[in-house]
Design a protein around this motif. Structure first.
Motif, PDB file in Angstrom:
ATOM      1  N   HIS A   1       0.815  -1.213   0.000  1.00 53.63           N
ATOM      2  CA  HIS A   1       0.000   0.000   0.000  1.00 53.63           C
ATOM      3  C   HIS A   1       0.852   1.268   0.000  1.00 53.63           C
ATOM      4  O   HIS A   1       0.510   2.249  -0.655  1.00 53.63           O
ATOM      5  N   ASN A   2       1.986   1.268   0.728  1.00 55.10           N
ATOM      6  CA  ASN A   2       2.777   2.499   0.857  1.00 55.10           C
ATOM      7  C   ASN A   2       4.168   2.412   0.232  1.00 55.10           C
ATOM      8  O   ASN A   2       4.997   3.292   0.447  1.00 55.10           O
ATOM      9  N   ALA A   3       4.440   1.376  -0.553  1.00 58.97           N
ATOM     10  CA  ALA A   3       5.785   1.171  -1.106  1.00 58.97           C
ATOM     11  C   ALA A   3       6.134   2.139  -2.228  1.00 58.97           C
ATOM     12  O   ALA A   3       7.310   2.307  -2.556  1.00 58.97           O
ATOM     13  N   GLY A   4       5.150   2.754  -2.827  1.00 58.58           N
ATOM     14  CA  GLY A   4       5.434   3.689  -3.912  1.00 58.58           C
ATOM     15  C   GLY A   4       6.160   2.999  -5.054  1.00 58.58           C
ATOM     16  O   GLY A   4       5.751   1.940  -5.515  1.00 58.58           O
ATOM     17  N   THR A   5       7.285   3.582  -5.472  1.00 61.93           N
ATOM     18  CA  THR A   5       8.025   3.029  -6.614  1.00 61.93           C
ATOM     19  C   THR A   5       8.733   1.719  -6.275  1.00 61.93           C
ATOM     20  O   THR A   5       9.234   1.048  -7.173  1.00 61.93           O
ATOM     21  N   LEU A   6       8.764   1.340  -4.993  1.00 62.56           N
ATOM     22  CA  LEU A   6       9.387   0.071  -4.609  1.00 62.56           C
ATOM     23  C   LEU A   6       8.380  -1.080  -4.572  1.00 62.56           C
ATOM     24  O   LEU A   6       8.731  -2.190  -4.199  1.00 62.56           O
ATOM     25  N   ASP A   7       7.137  -0.835  -4.983  1.00 66.89           N
ATOM     26  CA  ASP A   7       6.123  -1.870  -4.917  1.00 66.89           C
ATOM     27  C   ASP A   7       6.467  -3.094  -5.767  1.00 66.89           C
ATOM     28  O   ASP A   7       6.107  -4.213  -5.436  1.00 66.89           O
ATOM     29  N   PHE A   8       7.248  -2.889  -6.840  1.00 66.12           N
ATOM     30  CA  PHE A   8       7.642  -4.024  -7.687  1.00 66.12           C
ATOM     31  C   PHE A   8       8.488  -5.027  -6.911  1.00 66.12           C
ATOM     32  O   PHE A   8       8.441  -6.225  -7.186  1.00 66.12           O
ATOM     33  N   VAL A   9       9.258  -4.557  -5.922  1.00 64.68           N
ATOM     34  CA  VAL A   9      10.085  -5.458  -5.114  1.00 64.68           C
ATOM     35  C   VAL A   9       9.183  -6.397  -4.318  1.00 64.68           C
ATOM     36  O   VAL A   9       9.373  -7.619  -4.317  1.00 64.68           O
ATOM     37  N   LEU A  10       8.193  -5.842  -3.645  1.00 63.24           N
ATOM     38  CA  LEU A  10       7.278  -6.677  -2.863  1.00 63.24           C
ATOM     39  C   LEU A  10       6.446  -7.573  -3.774  1.00 63.24           C
ATOM     40  O   LEU A  10       6.190  -8.733  -3.429  1.00 63.24           O
ATOM     41  N   ASP A  11       6.033  -7.065  -4.929  1.00 57.62           N
ATOM     42  CA  ASP A  11       5.275  -7.895  -5.870  1.00 57.62           C
ATOM     43  C   ASP A  11       6.112  -9.071  -6.355  1.00 57.62           C
ATOM     44  O   ASP A  11       5.602 -10.171  -6.538  1.00 57.62           O
ATOM     45  N   THR A  12       7.424  -8.851  -6.548  1.00 54.56           N
ATOM     46  CA  THR A  12       8.312  -9.905  -7.024  1.00 54.56           C
ATOM     47  C   THR A  12       8.629 -10.920  -5.930  1.00 54.56           C
ATOM     48  O   THR A  12       8.532 -12.132  -6.137  1.00 54.56           O
ATOM     49  N   LEU A  13       8.991 -10.421  -4.742  1.00 53.03           N
ATOM     50  CA  LEU A  13       9.403 -11.317  -3.657  1.00 53.03           C
ATOM     51  C   LEU A  13       8.230 -11.918  -2.891  1.00 53.03           C
ATOM     52  O   LEU A  13       8.325 -13.025  -2.375  1.00 53.03           O
ATOM     53  N   TYR A  14       7.143 -11.173  -2.787  1.00 53.47           N
ATOM     54  CA  TYR A  14       5.974 -11.603  -2.016  1.00 53.47           C
ATOM     55  C   TYR A  14       4.700 -11.426  -2.858  1.00 53.47           C
ATOM     56  O   TYR A  14       3.866 -10.579  -2.563  1.00 53.47           O
ATOM     57  N   PRO A  15       4.519 -12.213  -3.909  1.00 61.03           N
ATOM     58  CA  PRO A  15       3.355 -12.003  -4.783  1.00 61.03           C
ATOM     59  C   PRO A  15       2.016 -12.165  -4.056  1.00 61.03           C
ATOM     60  O   PRO A  15       1.033 -11.549  -4.442  1.00 61.03           O
ATOM     61  N   ASP A  16       1.971 -12.960  -2.992  1.00 57.75           N
ATOM     62  CA  ASP A  16       0.719 -13.205  -2.271  1.00 57.75           C
ATOM     63  C   ASP A  16       0.567 -12.326  -1.027  1.00 57.75           C
ATOM     64  O   ASP A  16      -0.380 -12.501  -0.264  1.00 57.75           O
ATOM     65  N   LEU A  17       1.491 -11.404  -0.820  1.00 57.80           N
ATOM     66  CA  LEU A  17       1.435 -10.536   0.355  1.00 57.80           C
ATOM     67  C   LEU A  17       0.214  -9.629   0.283  1.00 57.80           C
ATOM     68  O   LEU A  17      -0.049  -9.015  -0.757  1.00 57.80           O
ATOM     69  N   GLU A  18      -0.523  -9.557   1.379  1.00 53.14           N
ATOM     70  CA  GLU A  18      -1.691  -8.681   1.421  1.00 53.14           C
ATOM     71  C   GLU A  18      -1.245  -7.223   1.381  1.00 53.14           C
ATOM     72  O   GLU A  18      -0.142  -6.881   1.797  1.00 53.14           O
ATOM     73  N   GLU A  19      -2.126  -6.368   0.911  1.00 53.66           N
ATOM     74  CA  GLU A  19      -1.836  -4.952   0.643  1.00 53.66           C
ATOM     75  C   GLU A  19      -1.246  -4.203   1.850  1.00 53.66           C
ATOM     76  O   GLU A  19      -0.344  -3.393   1.695  1.00 53.66           O
ATOM     77  N   ASP A  20      -1.751  -4.464   3.059  1.00 57.25           N
ATOM     78  CA  ASP A  20      -1.340  -3.692   4.238  1.00 57.25           C
ATOM     79  C   ASP A  20      -0.344  -4.405   5.157  1.00 57.25           C
ATOM     80  O   ASP A  20      -0.008  -3.885   6.217  1.00 57.25           O
ATOM     81  N   VAL A  21       0.125  -5.604   4.781  1.00 58.57           N
ATOM     82  CA  VAL A  21       1.106  -6.313   5.608  1.00 58.57           C
ATOM     83  C   VAL A  21       2.459  -5.626   5.473  1.00 58.57           C
ATOM     84  O   VAL A  21       2.946  -5.401   4.363  1.00 58.57           O
ATOM     85  N   GLU A  22       3.049  -5.277   6.620  1.00 59.78           N
ATOM     86  CA  GLU A  22       4.299  -4.511   6.610  1.00 59.78           C
ATOM     87  C   GLU A  22       5.532  -5.404   6.564  1.00 59.78           C
ATOM     88  O   GLU A  22       5.535  -6.509   7.103  1.00 59.78           O
ATOM     89  N   THR A  23       6.577  -4.899   5.904  1.00 62.77           N
ATOM     90  CA  THR A  23       7.883  -5.545   5.842  1.00 62.77           C
ATOM     91  C   THR A  23       8.936  -4.494   6.213  1.00 62.77           C
ATOM     92  O   THR A  23       8.621  -3.328   6.416  1.00 62.77           O
ATOM     93  N   THR A  24      10.173  -4.926   6.280  1.00 62.24           N
ATOM     94  CA  THR A  24      11.284  -4.010   6.525  1.00 62.24           C
ATOM     95  C   THR A  24      12.343  -4.243   5.457  1.00 62.24           C
ATOM     96  O   THR A  24      12.784  -5.371   5.248  1.00 62.24           O
ATOM     97  N   MET A  25      12.725  -3.167   4.770  1.00 61.16           N
ATOM     98  CA  MET A  25      13.748  -3.243   3.723  1.00 61.16           C
ATOM     99  C   MET A  25      15.060  -2.693   4.271  1.00 61.16           C
ATOM    100  O   MET A  25      15.072  -1.661   4.939  1.00 61.16           O
ATOM    101  N   VAL A  26      16.156  -3.392   3.960  1.00 57.01           N
ATOM    102  CA  VAL A  26      17.474  -2.979   4.425  1.00 57.01           C
ATOM    103  C   VAL A  26      18.400  -2.873   3.220  1.00 57.01           C
ATOM    104  O   VAL A  26      18.596  -3.845   2.493  1.00 57.01           O
ATOM    105  N   PHE A  27      18.947  -1.680   3.011  1.00 57.27           N
ATOM    106  CA  PHE A  27      19.886  -1.416   1.925  1.00 57.27           C
ATOM    107  C   PHE A  27      21.251  -1.141   2.542  1.00 57.27           C
ATOM    108  O   PHE A  27      21.363  -0.325   3.461  1.00 57.27           O
TER     109      PHE A  27
END
Length: 157
Positions: free
Chosen positions: A18-44
């Motif tokens: 829901h709030n990933a903005g331009t990074l939404d493709f990362v969650l779509d690729t790694l977590y295709p079944d992730l629900e819209e509001d389930v939160e993750t943590t990204m580390v760069f």
């Protein structure tokens, strides 16, 4: 209940589809079944050397759910042991030991219940405020009995 995360690098906590903005493709690729509001943590992490630009990228489940679950399990355990714990508060500390310049935590989580801290000074200030503003909930003997119950338990379901 204090959960410590020692991730190193630039951390974006609370990212969801829901709030990933331009990074939404990362969650779509790694977590295709992730629900819209389930939160993750990204580390760069920047691992560049010289003129070569490189780095690492990791996506972790949000530590909030783990902290909440652990707080709930602890609260239920202490209640079963007749310690009347009240509410066990989940706290997350993003506490990598390197300098502040080596890490940056951006918190975009919508969770309002779990306390989150990025510096040891802020965590200490929180505890100092809690202890100085409130009457003690437990006597030293009650705290000792809770500690003994936890130490002598091999498994909490």
């Amino acid at each position: 209940m204090l959960e410590t995360q020692k991730w190193k690098g630039h951390i974006i906590h609370g990212v969801s589809k829901h709030n990933a903005g331009t990074l939404d493709f990362v969650l779509d690729t790694l977590y295709p079944d992730l629900e819209e509001d389930v939160e993750t943590t990204m580390v760069f992490q920047n691992t560049s050397r010289g003129h070569v630009r490189s780095g690492t990228f990791e996506v972790h489940d949000s530590p909030i759910e783990h902290a909440k679950a652990t707080a709930s399990i602890t609260e239920n355990f202490l209640r079963r042991e007749k310690h009347n714990p009240g509410e066990v508060t989940p706290i997350i500390f993003f506490g990598h030991s390197n300098t502040q310049d080596d890490r940056f935590v951006q918190d975009v989580s919508v969770d309002a219940f779990t306390h989150r801290f990025t510096t040891e000074a802020a965590l200490r200030a929180f505890f100092h405020e809690q202890f100085s503003q409130n009457e003690p909930l437990y006597s030293q003997e009650q705290l000792y009995q809770m500690e003994r119950s936890i130490i002598t338990t091999n498994y909490v379901s």
